[in-house]
Design a protein around this motif. Sequence first.
Motif, PDB file in Angstrom:
ATOM      1  N   UNK A 232       0.766  -1.152  -0.078  1.00  0.00           N
ATOM      2  CA  UNK A 232      -0.003   0.022   0.054  1.00  0.00           C
ATOM      3  C   UNK A 232       0.955   1.234   0.112  1.00  0.00           C
ATOM      4  N   UNK A 233       1.888   1.172   1.004  1.00  0.00           N
ATOM      5  CA  UNK A 233       2.747   2.712   1.069  1.00  0.00           C
ATOM      6  C   UNK A 233       3.340   2.686  -0.136  1.00  0.00           C
ATOM      7  N   UNK A 234       3.935   1.602  -0.760  1.00  0.00           N
ATOM      8  CA  UNK A 234       4.668   1.708  -1.847  1.00  0.00           C
ATOM      9  C   UNK A 234       4.106   2.429  -3.265  1.00  0.00           C
ATOM     10  N   UNK A 235       2.656   2.124  -3.374  1.00  0.00           N
ATOM     11  CA  UNK A 235       1.862   2.587  -4.370  1.00  0.00           C
ATOM     12  C   UNK A 235       1.892   3.943  -4.419  1.00  0.00           C
ATOM     13  N   UNK A 236       2.011   4.649  -3.404  1.00  0.00           N
ATOM     14  CA  UNK A 236       2.019   5.891  -3.068  1.00  0.00           C
ATOM     15  C   UNK A 236       0.556   6.859  -3.716  1.00  0.00           C
ATOM     16  N   UNK A 237      -0.252   6.243  -4.010  1.00  0.00           N
ATOM     17  CA  UNK A 237      -1.622   6.724  -4.327  1.00  0.00           C
ATOM     18  C   UNK A 237      -2.411   7.072  -3.429  1.00  0.00           C
ATOM     19  N   UNK A 238      -3.370   8.279  -3.310  1.00  0.00           N
ATOM     20  CA  UNK A 238      -4.387   8.583  -2.377  1.00  0.00           C
ATOM     21  C   UNK A 238      -5.739   7.809  -2.582  1.00  0.00           C
ATOM     22  N   UNK A 239      -6.112   7.424  -1.617  1.00  0.00           N
ATOM     23  CA  UNK A 239      -7.723   6.644  -1.902  1.00  0.00           C
ATOM     24  C   UNK A 239      -8.702   7.549  -1.068  1.00  0.00           C
ATOM     25  N   UNK A 240      -9.984   7.232  -1.542  1.00  0.00           N
ATOM     26  CA  UNK A 240     -11.029   7.923  -0.945  1.00  0.00           C
ATOM     27  C   UNK A 240     -11.645   7.007   0.340  1.00  0.00           C
ATOM     28  N   UNK A 241     -11.442   5.528  -0.032  1.00  0.00           N
ATOM     29  CA  UNK A 241     -12.196   4.672   0.924  1.00  0.00           C
ATOM     30  C   UNK A 241     -10.956   3.576   1.105  1.00  0.00           C
ATOM     31  N   UNK A 242     -10.635   2.948   2.292  1.00  0.00           N
ATOM     32  CA  UNK A 242      -9.736   1.879   2.454  1.00  0.00           C
ATOM     33  C   UNK A 242     -10.461   0.789   3.406  1.00  0.00           C
ATOM     34  N   UNK A 243     -10.551  -0.412   2.678  1.00  0.00           N
ATOM     35  CA  UNK A 243     -10.966  -1.610   3.672  1.00  0.00           C
ATOM     36  C   UNK A 243      -9.690  -2.132   3.998  1.00  0.00           C
TER      37      UNK A 243
END
Length: 247
Positions: A42-53
């Motif tokens: 997740x951290x390596x991807x570096x993208x922002x998300x609106x919702x995280x499960x």
Amino acid sequence: MTDTVKIAVCDDEKNIRAYLVSLIKKQGTECSIMEFATADEYLADGKEHDLVFLDIEMGGSDTDMDGMGLAKHIRGMDTSRQPVIIFVTGYEKYVYEAFDVGAFQYLVKPVDEQKFAEVFGRAVTHILSGQIVSEEKRRKKLVIQYAGESKVIPFHDIYYMESQNHNIVLYLKEERLKYYGKIGDLEKELSGQFYRIHRGYLINLFHVDSYDRTEVRMANGDKLLLSRYKYNNFVQAYMEYISEESQ
């Protein structure tokens, strides 16, 4: 404002990720979905998300960061917006920890399809209605008189303020500014995002990294004294702030 909801599904079990993705697709919401098996991914991807499960007990990370650790890391990140976090867990014992990181809700495995639909619907409503509010919050600014002119400083750039005699020292991302002012006046003007943890310190709740009963550690590494008389009210103010930010 975009109507496409950016969703991350984080779980070290592939079958759980697949099930959650299938439930998301059944809801009929326009969205993009990314899957992550570890906190590192997740951290390596570096993208922002609106919702995280997020699976609380997610393993497999080289850094030994589980789902709760990832949630705390996300809440401490300097991002343009914070995602809504929905924990997915096999144990109800984590409910209080979930609220400590401003989780929107938690779902107990095996995830009930009807419960998922209810929680997902409320989360998406908060996300789509909250994007405008978030933009307004980021536009908030403090105007001070400095060096003979008016200076405009975005709230986001302020870590905290310190009272020194009849002056205020602003601790900013790039510099420190000292000007004439009263911290009591600022406390009233900036209530909501800022909280006075001590007679000498007014902090930006957005930039709180961690705290205990005696001090607050800010995102820039500074450790500030927390008045024992302020502790309970500070925790309540901080919880209310991050809960609002996560919606």
